[in-house]
Write a protein that holds these residues in place. Structure first.
Motif, PDB file in Angstrom:
ATOM      1  N   PRO A  14      51.662  42.927  21.712  1.00 47.65           N
ATOM      2  CA  PRO A  14      51.583  41.944  22.789  1.00 47.65           C
ATOM      3  C   PRO A  14      50.136  41.826  23.255  1.00 47.65           C
ATOM      4  CG  PRO A  14      52.442  44.005  23.640  1.00 47.65           C
ATOM      5  CD  PRO A  14      52.189  44.216  22.169  1.00 47.65           C
ATOM      6  N   PHE A  16      48.076  40.266  26.330  1.00 47.24           N
ATOM      7  CA  PHE A  16      48.291  39.665  27.637  1.00 47.24           C
ATOM      8  C   PHE A  16      47.068  38.889  28.067  1.00 47.24           C
ATOM      9  CE2 PHE A  16      50.759  43.565  27.481  1.00 47.24           C
ATOM     10  CZ  PHE A  16      52.008  43.079  27.789  1.00 47.24           C
ATOM     11  N   ALA A  20      48.903  36.155  32.549  1.00 49.40           N
ATOM     12  CA  ALA A  20      50.253  36.468  32.113  1.00 49.40           C
ATOM     13  C   ALA A  20      50.688  37.844  32.586  1.00 49.40           C
ATOM     14  CB  ALA A  20      50.333  36.411  30.592  1.00 49.40           C
ATOM     15  N   ARG A  21      49.705  38.719  32.883  1.00 48.92           N
ATOM     16  CA  ARG A  21      50.042  40.058  33.266  1.00 48.92           C
ATOM     17  C   ARG A  21      50.536  40.141  34.694  1.00 48.92           C
ATOM     18  NH1 ARG A  21      46.949  45.246  30.947  1.00 48.92           N
ATOM     19  NH2 ARG A  21      48.347  45.292  29.231  1.00 48.92           N
ATOM     20  N   SER A  22      50.332  39.111  35.483  1.00 46.55           N
ATOM     21  CA  SER A  22      50.644  39.256  36.902  1.00 46.55           C
ATOM     22  C   SER A  22      52.135  39.136  37.153  1.00 46.55           C
ATOM     23  CB  SER A  22      49.870  38.234  37.728  1.00 46.55           C
ATOM     24  OG  SER A  22      50.587  37.031  37.761  1.00 46.55           O
ATOM     25  N   LEU A  23      52.545  39.850  38.179  1.00 48.16           N
ATOM     26  CA  LEU A  23      53.955  39.890  38.544  1.00 48.16           C
ATOM     27  C   LEU A  23      54.398  38.522  39.044  1.00 48.16           C
ATOM     28  CD1 LEU A  23      56.142  42.000  38.699  1.00 48.16           C
ATOM     29  CD2 LEU A  23      55.437  42.505  41.009  1.00 48.16           C
ATOM     30  N   ARG A  24      53.458  37.794  39.647  1.00 51.72           N
ATOM     31  CA  ARG A  24      53.769  36.480  40.204  1.00 51.72           C
ATOM     32  C   ARG A  24      54.314  35.563  39.114  1.00 51.72           C
ATOM     33  NH1 ARG A  24      49.444  32.328  41.761  1.00 51.72           N
ATOM     34  NH2 ARG A  24      48.340  33.684  40.368  1.00 51.72           N
ATOM     35  N   GLU A  26      55.686  36.429  36.326  1.00 48.20           N
ATOM     36  CA  GLU A  26      56.970  36.919  35.845  1.00 48.20           C
ATOM     37  C   GLU A  26      58.083  36.521  36.813  1.00 48.20           C
ATOM     38  OE1 GLU A  26      58.066  39.637  32.502  1.00 48.20           O
ATOM     39  OE2 GLU A  26      56.418  38.311  32.991  1.00 48.20           O
ATOM     40  N   LYS A  42      52.045  34.849  27.108  1.00 50.56           N
ATOM     41  CA  LYS A  42      52.051  36.117  26.389  1.00 50.56           C
ATOM     42  C   LYS A  42      52.072  35.841  24.894  1.00 50.56           C
ATOM     43  CE  LYS A  42      55.081  39.960  25.595  1.00 50.56           C
ATOM     44  NZ  LYS A  42      56.325  40.608  25.995  1.00 50.56           N
ATOM     45  N   TYR A  82      51.730  54.234  18.155  1.00 55.76           N
ATOM     46  CA  TYR A  82      52.482  52.986  18.218  1.00 55.76           C
ATOM     47  C   TYR A  82      53.851  53.206  17.589  1.00 55.76           C
ATOM     48  CZ  TYR A  82      48.381  50.061  19.273  1.00 55.76           C
ATOM     49  OH  TYR A  82      47.299  49.469  19.853  1.00 55.76           O
ATOM     50  N   THR A  85      57.895  48.029  15.865  1.00 48.43           N
ATOM     51  CA  THR A  85      58.863  47.124  16.449  1.00 48.43           C
ATOM     52  C   THR A  85      60.156  47.157  15.635  1.00 48.43           C
ATOM     53  OG1 THR A  85      56.926  45.744  16.828  1.00 48.43           O
ATOM     54  CG2 THR A  85      59.045  44.806  17.422  1.00 48.43           C
TER      55      THR A  85
ATOM     56  N   ARG B 175      52.016  47.698  32.956  1.00 50.48           N
ATOM     57  CA  ARG B 175      52.497  46.388  32.531  1.00 50.48           C
ATOM     58  C   ARG B 175      52.045  45.277  33.479  1.00 50.48           C
ATOM     59  NH1 ARG B 175      53.138  42.185  31.503  1.00 50.48           N
ATOM     60  NH2 ARG B 175      54.784  41.017  30.442  1.00 50.48           N
ATOM     61  N   TYR B 176      52.190  45.542  34.776  1.00 51.21           N
ATOM     62  CA  TYR B 176      51.836  44.526  35.779  1.00 51.21           C
ATOM     63  C   TYR B 176      50.676  45.035  36.614  1.00 51.21           C
ATOM     64  CZ  TYR B 176      56.409  42.767  34.516  1.00 51.21           C
ATOM     65  OH  TYR B 176      57.472  42.305  33.819  1.00 51.21           O
ATOM     66  N   ASP B 178      49.356  43.991  39.162  1.00 56.80           N
ATOM     67  CA  ASP B 178      49.397  43.786  40.615  1.00 56.80           C
ATOM     68  C   ASP B 178      49.959  45.008  41.324  1.00 56.80           C
ATOM     69  OD1 ASP B 178      49.542  40.396  40.866  1.00 56.80           O
ATOM     70  OD2 ASP B 178      50.073  41.369  38.998  1.00 56.80           O
ATOM     71  N   TYR B 263      50.845  50.058  23.831  1.00 61.18           N
ATOM     72  CA  TYR B 263      50.582  48.633  23.611  1.00 61.18           C
ATOM     73  C   TYR B 263      50.032  47.945  24.857  1.00 61.18           C
ATOM     74  CZ  TYR B 263      53.539  49.016  19.427  1.00 61.18           C
ATOM     75  OH  TYR B 263      54.065  49.363  18.241  1.00 61.18           O
TER      76      TYR B 263
END
Lengths: 253, 265
Positions: A14, A16, A20-24, A26, A42, A82, A85, B175-176, B178, B263
């Motif tokens: 992935p 980012f 795209a990483r922000s919680l907002r 999401e 993403k 890693y 996947t 991950r986030y 914020d 990752y």
């Protein structure tokens, strides 16, 4: 008995975007959960797809391929950093990764303290440091610098320290990423001899190298990665010859 | 050998992380050493700055609230020292994975190590701050040992609770990005609504602020014994309940998400 069995592994990395990483983002996507919203910003990169091979004791595998072909990703997967996947990796034996000489050393600690730190990271017992410090000191030829903070080292000296530590571990599986590039020619010759010795005592060595000559010299098997897939695997000479031909044609074109 | 994610493996990871205590104690200590390298007072800057804060805030608020200093100063002092541990672990756990990206992408040492590293670093800082508690006892009298020993299990349960929260924050933060800011803001709010600068009986209205504040219980079990009072049984129950619910939750989340950290960082 050390062995590695890689079965159809794929790895999606992935990537980012800052946004795209922000919680907002999401949270905003919750209401409109569709494929596009979920993918919003993403990007996933298919770093490896359907890679399979197996290695037995005493084999030395060279990874070749252009930049971004997935060599480092494959080494990280083999090291257990890693998790693929999809697909499985079965690995038996003590694995020692040496993937990036600038990572994994503490800049503010001395060379000697870093030996202890690396030992702990590799899960080695306390006596290991005492037993191998002299050997590491001799092989790295760092002399008094071993008591200086690592931040004062040149990149060649860092490589010598990191390499010497990795080599002093009784590794069954050794994973090296382009680390032989640094260091002067005298040390390189010594390092190559040491690598053969490790492989000789029934270990497995996997190394990524750009230089075809070094691959021919050090490996008996080669794997050519192209855009995350296995383009060719087999006897070192055959694979390297094909790869060199391919690169030559690309240059000519 | 790559394994499928499961709670059993999550427990194994935790066990493995605890077993690597030589690694995380060393990493935690290196952090402290690096932060105070080449300064004359070294880590005692922690003690000094905390001491000044306790002294000044204690005097100002003690006067504002019309309190007797002999009781108020030890309460504020021990409260701040313990809150330093709470906010330290919660805030810095957010960076446990983000700040250790270079180690994570090079080694497969297990990820609990980095959460324990943060807790250990904060425990070392707490040890420096504990000098203040000691000084306050010297000045205003020692609590009787029959009660004071309760501070030990209290502190242990407090840290146990902070570590499971820390693991969850560490994963979320990786991950986030914020989350560290969010945690910092929320911890700051709890600083004011937890009885640190005021006694619970000074709060005449809005009792629910106390009833629903889990940090009230955590501070009670660790601080009250130092002040010579036994913590309430209810506080112990709340704190123990949090650990009983929180740990399985943290181990479960870890078993689902830890393999993605490499990752994300």
């Amino acid at each position: 008995m050390p062995h590695i069995e890689v079965k159809k592994i794929s790895i999606e990395l992935p990537v980012f975007e800052v946004k795209a990483r922000s919680l907002r983002r999401e949270l905003a996507a919750i209401g409109r959960r569709n494929a596009i919203a979920a993918q919003d910003g993403k990007v996933t990169v298919q770093a490896l797809s359907d890679v399979s091979f197996s290695l037995r004791r005493g084999e030395r595998l060279g990874l070749i391929g252009q930049n971004g072909a997935g060599k480092t990703t494959l080494l990280r997967a083999l090291a257990g950093i890693y998790r693929p996947t999809s697909g499985t990796i079965i690995r038996a034996g003590r694995t020692v990764p040496l993937l990036d000489i600038t990572l994994g050393l503490d800049d503010n600690s001395t060379g000697r303290q870093n030996i202890r730190l690396r030992g702990l990271f590799m899960g080695l017992p306390r006596q290991w440091v005492a037993e191998h410090e002299a050997e590491i000191s001799a092989f790295s030829e760092l002399g008094d610098y071993l008591d200086m903070p690592v931040r004062t080292y040149s990149s060649g000296m860092r490589m010598r320290l990191a390499f010497s530590i990795a080599m002093s571990v009784q590794a069954d599986i050794l994973l090296l990423d382009e680390v032989l590039g640094v260091g002067d020619s005298a040390f390189q010759a010594k390092a190559k001899a040491r690598l053969r010795e490790v492989a000789g005592r029934a270990g497995i060595v996997v190394l990524a190298l750009h230089s075809s000559a070094a691959i021919m010299e050090l490996c008996d098997k080669a794997l050519w990665l192209q855009a995350g897939s296995v383009r060719m695997i087999g006897k070192c000479h055959d694979v390297v010859r094909e790869y060199d031909n391919f690169m030559h044609h690309r240059l000519a074109a | 050998m790559m394994r499928a994610a499961s709670v059993g493996n999550g427990l194994q990871d935790l066990y493995h992380g605890l077993g690597s205590f030589r690694l995380w104690t060393l990493l935690g200590w290196l952090d402290i050493r690096q932060r105070y390298a080449r300064s004359m007072l070294g880590p005692f800057w922690i003690t000094l700055s905390m001491g000044v804060m306790v002294g000044s805030m204690g005097v100002v608020y003690g006067t504002l609230f019309g309190q007797k200093m002999a009781q108020y100063l030890p309460m504020v002092g021990d409260g701040f020292v313990i809150w330093g541990l709470i906010s330290g672990i919660l805030n810095e756990s957010c960076g446990a994975y983000i700040n250790n990206a270079n180690y994570i992408r090079q080694n497969n040492a297990g990820l609990w190590v980095y959460v324990f590293q943060v807790a250990w670093r904060q425990a070392l800082m707490f040890a420096h701050n504990a000098v203040i508690s000691l000084a306050l006892m010297l000045a205003f009298g020692f609590p009787s040992l029959t009660v004071a020993w309760l501070a030990l299990p209290g502190l242990l349960l407090l840290v146990a609770n902070l570590v499971w929260m820390g693991q969850i924050f560490a994963i979320l933060s990786a991950r986030y990005r914020d989350v560290p800011q969010m945690v910092a803001a929320v911890v700051q709010i709890f600083f004011y609504v937890t009885p640190l600068m005021w006694r619970p009986d000074m709060l005449h209205h809005y009792r629910w602020i106390l009833t629903y504040n889990p940090f009230g219980a955590l501070v009670d079990i660790s601080r009250s014994p130092l002040l010579g009072a036994a913590p309430s049984a209810q506080s112990w129950l709340v704190a123990a309940g949090m650990a009983v619910v929180g740990w399985p939750l943290a181990v479960f989340i870890a078993s689902k998400k830890l393999h993605l950290i490499a990752y994300w960082v």
